[in-house]
Design an enzyme around this catalytic site. Structure first.
Site, PDB file in Angstrom:
ATOM      1  CG  ASP A 187      -2.275   0.719   0.808  1.00  0.00           C
ATOM      2  OD1 ASP A 187      -2.790   0.477  -0.309  1.00  0.00           O
ATOM      3  OD2 ASP A 187      -2.769   1.524   1.603  1.00  0.00           O
ATOM      4  CD  GLU A 230      -2.923   7.561   3.192  1.00  0.00           C
ATOM      5  OE1 GLU A 230      -3.879   8.334   3.404  1.00  0.00           O
ATOM      6  OE2 GLU A 230      -2.904   6.760   2.253  1.00  0.00           O
ATOM      7  CD  GLU A 237      -8.701   9.141  -0.848  1.00  0.00           C
ATOM      8  OE1 GLU A 237      -8.283   8.039  -0.449  1.00  0.00           O
ATOM      9  OE2 GLU A 237      -8.095  10.211  -0.625  1.00  0.00           O
ATOM     10  CD  GLU A 243      -8.989  -0.073  -3.700  1.00  0.00           C
ATOM     11  OE1 GLU A 243      -8.597  -0.727  -2.708  1.00  0.00           O
ATOM     12  OE2 GLU A 243      -8.475   1.017  -4.023  1.00  0.00           O
TER      13      GLU A 243
END
Ligand code: NFM
Length: 234
Positions: A60, A101, A153, A223
């Site tokens: 990620d 992040e 998101e 995803e």
């Protein structure tokens, strides 16, 4: 029924359901597949395998780094929209969070003894990043880009907010991860992105709307593949 009809007449164009709502209804199974993946369920119920979590963390980090140029290209598109300029500010805020992040990932990785410099991107990740890179082109219309931005998101927001729902058994070490994307502020941000997307889509041509829908579906598929990769099933 009669009431709904009257409402439509008095409010004209606002009688239809928002485009994103229609998409979610139409593609419910895939949407749930992306937001309620077994990996997410395992975080929620505490049965998560830490090897999977570490794999997800490393992958990620790579993904988020390639999300930044996509976000920047969407920001450029938003700045060219006629409007009050608020879209650009929302995306700019999103980019500021991405900056945090990236630092958060570095910090988490060191806690979990994951070396980010030696992570090898896996195929589903490479494919997802390539998809994003293709969307950075100025040829890609703003409604398509902002729909993709929202979809990316919201998958994380819905997934991690689900982890945090009552009755969870999240391992202490993963609490901060769930809060990162599952917190209320991130939820509000995603709602705002969705409103922006719906406003753009409402004004878009049928061709652009259908391109955006295809891109939305691609995000959901990527995803699911990304979660599968994390649990070692890719
Ligand atoms: C694979 C994937 N999808 C969505 C997000 C959430 N957006 C930015 O952080 C993410 N971090 N990773």
């Amino acid at each position: 029924m009669e009431d709904a009809g009257k409402k439509a007449v008095t409010e004209g164009v606002d009688c239809k359901i928002p485009v994103t709502e229609a998409w979610i209804r139409k593609h419910r199974l895939l949407y749930d597949g992306a937001t309620r993946h077994p990996f997410i369920r395992s975080i929620r119920d505490g049965s998560v395998d830490f090897t999977s979590f570490k794999r997800w963390l490393g992958q990620d980090y790579i993904f988020v780094r390639s999300f930044v140029p996509f976000a920047a290209s969407t920001l450029v598109k938003s700045s060219k929209e006629s409007g009050d300029g608020l879209d650009m500010e929302v995306i700019l805020g999103g980019m500021a969070s991405l900056n945090d992040e990236i630092n958060w990932f570095k910090n988490e990785a060191s806690k979990f003894h994951v070396s980010l410099t030696s992570v090898v991107p896996q195929k589903p990740n490479i494919k997802y990043c390539r998809f994003l890179e293709n969307l950075t082109s100025s040829e890609v219309e703003y409604p398509v880009a902002i729909s993709v931005f929202w979809a990316i998101e919201v998958v994380y927001q819905e997934s991690f907010a689900h982890c945090l729902e009552e009755g969870n058994m999240i391992p202490e070490e993963l609490q901060a991860t769930c809060e990162r994307w599952g917190n209320e502020g991130f939820g509000t941000y995603c709602k705002t992105l969705r409103e922006i997307a719906d406003r753009c889509l409402q004004k878009a041509s049928p061709e652009v709307i259908s391109k955006a829908e295809v891109a939305f579906l691609s995000v959901l598929e990527y995803e699911v593949d990304f979660w599968n990769m994390s649990v070692g099933e890719a």
